[in-house]
Design a protein around this motif. Structure first.
Motif, PDB file in Angstrom:
ATOM      1  N   SER A   1       0.841  -1.191   0.000  1.00 14.33           N
ATOM      2  CA  SER A   1       0.000   0.000   0.000  1.00 14.33           C
ATOM      3  C   SER A   1       0.878   1.244   0.000  1.00 14.33           C
ATOM      4  O   SER A   1       1.925   1.285   0.646  1.00 14.33           O
ATOM      5  CB  SER A   1      -0.897   0.005   1.254  1.00 14.33           C
ATOM      6  OG  SER A   1      -1.584   1.236   1.372  1.00 14.33           O
ATOM      7  N   THR A   2       0.448   2.263  -0.733  1.00 14.15           N
ATOM      8  CA  THR A   2       1.165   3.536  -0.728  1.00 14.15           C
ATOM      9  C   THR A   2       0.622   4.491   0.337  1.00 14.15           C
ATOM     10  O   THR A   2       1.201   5.548   0.570  1.00 14.15           O
ATOM     11  CB  THR A   2       1.064   4.226  -2.107  1.00 14.15           C
ATOM     12  OG1 THR A   2      -0.323   4.452  -2.417  1.00 14.15           O
ATOM     13  CG2 THR A   2       1.686   3.360  -3.196  1.00 14.15           C
ATOM     14  N   ALA A   3      -0.470   4.115   1.003  1.00 14.28           N
ATOM     15  CA  ALA A   3      -1.086   4.997   1.998  1.00 14.28           C
ATOM     16  C   ALA A   3      -0.129   5.412   3.107  1.00 14.28           C
ATOM     17  O   ALA A   3      -0.142   6.578   3.535  1.00 14.28           O
ATOM     18  CB  ALA A   3      -2.336   4.340   2.583  1.00 14.28           C
ATOM     19  N   PRO A   4       0.750   4.506   3.625  1.00 14.93           N
ATOM     20  CA  PRO A   4       1.659   4.916   4.694  1.00 14.93           C
ATOM     21  C   PRO A   4       2.615   6.038   4.305  1.00 14.93           C
ATOM     22  O   PRO A   4       3.163   6.723   5.178  1.00 14.93           O
ATOM     23  CB  PRO A   4       2.435   3.627   5.018  1.00 14.93           C
ATOM     24  CG  PRO A   4       1.501   2.529   4.636  1.00 14.93           C
ATOM     25  CD  PRO A   4       0.814   3.043   3.405  1.00 14.93           C
ATOM     26  N   LEU A   5       2.817   6.246   3.008  1.00 12.97           N
ATOM     27  CA  LEU A   5       3.720   7.311   2.581  1.00 12.97           C
ATOM     28  C   LEU A   5       3.195   8.684   2.978  1.00 12.97           C
ATOM     29  O   LEU A   5       3.964   9.647   3.056  1.00 12.97           O
ATOM     30  CB  LEU A   5       3.926   7.249   1.066  1.00 12.97           C
ATOM     31  CG  LEU A   5       4.666   6.008   0.543  1.00 12.97           C
ATOM     32  CD1 LEU A   5       4.701   6.012  -0.975  1.00 12.97           C
ATOM     33  CD2 LEU A   5       6.076   5.937   1.111  1.00 12.97           C
ATOM     34  N   SER A   6       1.907   8.795   3.260  1.00 15.31           N
ATOM     35  CA  SER A   6       1.352  10.075   3.693  1.00 15.31           C
ATOM     36  C   SER A   6       1.881  10.479   5.068  1.00 15.31           C
ATOM     37  O   SER A   6       1.779  11.638   5.454  1.00 15.31           O
ATOM     38  CB  SER A   6      -0.175  10.008   3.727  1.00 15.31           C
ATOM     39  OG  SER A   6      -0.624   9.085   4.709  1.00 15.31           O
ATOM     40  N   LEU A   7       2.477   9.549   5.797  1.00 14.97           N
ATOM     41  CA  LEU A   7       3.027   9.836   7.117  1.00 14.97           C
ATOM     42  C   LEU A   7       4.506  10.212   7.063  1.00 14.97           C
ATOM     43  O   LEU A   7       5.070  10.642   8.068  1.00 14.97           O
ATOM     44  CB  LEU A   7       2.877   8.614   8.032  1.00 14.97           C
ATOM     45  CG  LEU A   7       1.511   7.930   8.096  1.00 14.97           C
ATOM     46  CD1 LEU A   7       1.563   6.741   9.054  1.00 14.97           C
ATOM     47  CD2 LEU A   7       0.435   8.904   8.507  1.00 14.97           C
ATOM     48  N   ALA A   8       5.132  10.037   5.911  1.00 12.46           N
ATOM     49  CA  ALA A   8       6.589  10.109   5.815  1.00 12.46           C
ATOM     50  C   ALA A   8       7.188  11.390   6.373  1.00 12.46           C
ATOM     51  O   ALA A   8       8.177  11.365   7.107  1.00 12.46           O
ATOM     52  CB  ALA A   8       7.016   9.922   4.357  1.00 12.46           C
ATOM     53  N   ALA A   9       6.614  12.523   6.051  1.00 10.24           N
ATOM     54  CA  ALA A   9       7.199  13.808   6.452  1.00 10.24           C
ATOM     55  C   ALA A   9       7.101  14.040   7.954  1.00 10.24           C
ATOM     56  O   ALA A   9       7.853  14.848   8.503  1.00 10.24           O
ATOM     57  CB  ALA A   9       6.524  14.955   5.702  1.00 10.24           C
ATOM     58  N   ASP A  10       6.184  13.350   8.638  1.00 12.63           N
ATOM     59  CA  ASP A  10       5.994  13.555  10.074  1.00 12.63           C
ATOM     60  C   ASP A  10       6.926  12.714  10.926  1.00 12.63           C
ATOM     61  O   ASP A  10       7.018  12.918  12.140  1.00 12.63           O
ATOM     62  CB  ASP A  10       4.547  13.215  10.475  1.00 12.63           C
ATOM     63  CG  ASP A  10       3.531  14.178   9.876  1.00 12.63           C
ATOM     64  OD1 ASP A  10       3.935  15.294   9.503  1.00 12.63           O
ATOM     65  OD2 ASP A  10       2.350  13.794   9.792  1.00 12.63           O
ATOM     66  N   LEU A  11       7.623  11.760  10.317  1.00 10.76           N
ATOM     67  CA  LEU A  11       8.425  10.798  11.064  1.00 10.76           C
ATOM     68  C   LEU A  11       9.903  11.171  11.040  1.00 10.76           C
ATOM     69  O   LEU A  11      10.353  11.970  10.226  1.00 10.76           O
ATOM     70  CB  LEU A  11       8.217   9.399  10.482  1.00 10.76           C
ATOM     71  CG  LEU A  11       6.761   8.926  10.402  1.00 10.76           C
ATOM     72  CD1 LEU A  11       6.680   7.552   9.746  1.00 10.76           C
ATOM     73  CD2 LEU A  11       6.113   8.909  11.785  1.00 10.76           C
ATOM     74  N   ASP A  12      10.658  10.547  11.941  1.00  8.10           N
ATOM     75  CA  ASP A  12      12.095  10.816  12.017  1.00  8.10           C
ATOM     76  C   ASP A  12      12.886  10.034  10.982  1.00  8.10           C
ATOM     77  O   ASP A  12      14.041  10.362  10.707  1.00  8.10           O
ATOM     78  CB  ASP A  12      12.607  10.485  13.420  1.00  8.10           C
ATOM     79  CG  ASP A  12      11.949  11.362  14.471  1.00  8.10           C
ATOM     80  OD1 ASP A  12      12.102  12.592  14.390  1.00  8.10           O
ATOM     81  OD2 ASP A  12      11.268  10.824  15.365  1.00  8.10           O
ATOM     82  N   GLY A  13      12.296   9.009  10.429  1.00  7.58           N
ATOM     83  CA  GLY A  13      12.983   8.240   9.406  1.00  7.58           C
ATOM     84  C   GLY A  13      12.207   6.990   9.048  1.00  7.58           C
ATOM     85  O   GLY A  13      11.321   6.547   9.786  1.00  7.58           O
ATOM     86  N   ILE A  14      12.535   6.436   7.887  1.00  3.68           N
ATOM     87  CA  ILE A  14      11.911   5.201   7.415  1.00  3.68           C
ATOM     88  C   ILE A  14      13.017   4.201   7.110  1.00  3.68           C
ATOM     89  O   ILE A  14      13.987   4.520   6.410  1.00  3.68           O
ATOM     90  CB  ILE A  14      11.055   5.448   6.171  1.00  3.68           C
ATOM     91  CG1 ILE A  14       9.904   6.415   6.522  1.00  3.68           C
ATOM     92  CG2 ILE A  14      10.500   4.141   5.621  1.00  3.68           C
ATOM     93  CD1 ILE A  14       9.045   6.805   5.351  1.00  3.68           C
ATOM     94  N   ILE A  15      12.892   3.010   7.664  1.00  6.89           N
ATOM     95  CA  ILE A  15      13.849   1.929   7.447  1.00  6.89           C
ATOM     96  C   ILE A  15      13.254   0.974   6.417  1.00  6.89           C
ATOM     97  O   ILE A  15      12.163   0.430   6.623  1.00  6.89           O
ATOM     98  CB  ILE A  15      14.148   1.184   8.752  1.00  6.89           C
ATOM     99  CG1 ILE A  15      14.777   2.137   9.769  1.00  6.89           C
ATOM    100  CG2 ILE A  15      15.058  -0.010   8.495  1.00  6.89           C
ATOM    101  CD1 ILE A  15      14.904   1.556  11.163  1.00  6.89           C
ATOM    102  N   LEU A  16      13.935   0.797   5.311  1.00  6.52           N
ATOM    103  CA  LEU A  16      13.484  -0.125   4.277  1.00  6.52           C
ATOM    104  C   LEU A  16      14.054  -1.517   4.537  1.00  6.52           C
ATOM    105  O   LEU A  16      15.196  -1.654   4.989  1.00  6.52           O
ATOM    106  CB  LEU A  16      13.929   0.358   2.900  1.00  6.52           C
ATOM    107  CG  LEU A  16      13.309   1.678   2.409  1.00  6.52           C
ATOM    108  CD1 LEU A  16      13.896   2.067   1.058  1.00  6.52           C
ATOM    109  CD2 LEU A  16      11.799   1.559   2.320  1.00  6.52           C
ATOM    110  N   VAL A  17      13.257  -2.526   4.258  1.00  7.97           N
ATOM    111  CA  VAL A  17      13.674  -3.918   4.431  1.00  7.97           C
ATOM    112  C   VAL A  17      13.557  -4.626   3.098  1.00  7.97           C
ATOM    113  O   VAL A  17      12.515  -4.574   2.437  1.00  7.97           O
ATOM    114  CB  VAL A  17      12.802  -4.641   5.484  1.00  7.97           C
ATOM    115  CG1 VAL A  17      13.231  -6.099   5.620  1.00  7.97           C
ATOM    116  CG2 VAL A  17      12.900  -3.932   6.834  1.00  7.97           C
TER     117      VAL A  17
END
Length: 209
Positions: free
Chosen positions: A153-169
């Motif tokens: 889902s691409t929906a979680p990308l709407s949170l990206a700017a509010d977070l400290d970072g995203i870890i890809l697996v």
């Protein structure tokens, strides 16, 4: 592969888990494709962080309807409001009845996992939205938030700017380099930061900023 040992090194890089001044962090874990093992990584990362936490670690499962992380963590005991007194990043569209997102303690001390509690058939859809004030309240209340995001889902990308970072697996047996590059570009296009890449299912987990 020793998941505990390798992820402990990642936790070491987060020490102190809460920043000086007491502000926590919010990190998302997202697979480069379905089946990469992101949910397992998110759960173990949250568990290890909780062992060093004083104010608590919350594991958010964005697959609200399945509650897989809550089931795996065998949540129990008191129910805590997951809203932190703010407008949260989720919105529940109801058919009828009642529903709410809560957090409950797992079998690990200081680790709490979100759970959707609803009457049968009550929830028609769950939508995600930016909520900077919500995440700031989270940082002021707990040491670390780990968000387990479904990779399909691409929906979680709407949170990206509010977070400290995203870890890809990514799955080391089939890293899907094009998928990783596309996911990174999508995150950065939304103002997010890729904090690292974990290659899962290797003889040793590799992480890179």
């Amino acid at each position: 592969m020793n998941l505990t040992s390798d992820l402990s090194q990642l936790i070491d890089q987060l020490e102190p888990i809460a920043r000086p001044g007491g502000e926590g962090r919010a990190l998302m874990v997202m697979g480069s494709r379905r089946g990469a093992g992101a949910s397992t990584v998110a759960r173990e990362l949250a568990r290890l962080a909780a062992l060093r936490s004083t104010r608590g670690v919350w594991l958010y499962d964005l697959d609200f309807m399945a509650n897989a992380q809550a089931d795996a963590a065998r949540v129990h005991g008191p129910v805590f409001d997951a809203g932190f007194g703010r407008t949260p990043f989720w919105s529940l569209q109801l058919e009828a009845g009642r529903a709410r997102v809560v957090a409950r303690q797992s079998t690990v001390a200081n680790l709490f996992v979100t759970q959707l509690q609803s009457e049968a058939g009550a929830v028609k859809q769950v939508a995600l939205r930016p909520a900077a004030d919500y995440w700031q309240a989270v940082r002021q209340s707990i040491d670390l938030a780990i968000i387990d995001a479904p990779s399909n889902s691409t929906a979680p990308l709407s949170l990206a700017a509010d977070l400290d970072g995203i870890i890809l697996v990514a799955d080391a047996r089939d890293p899907n380099g094009e998928g990783i590059a596309a996911r990174r570009a999508a995150i950065e296009a939304r103002g997010g930061v890729v904090a690292g890449l974990i290659l899962n299912r290797t003889s040793r987990i590799q992480s890179a900023a």
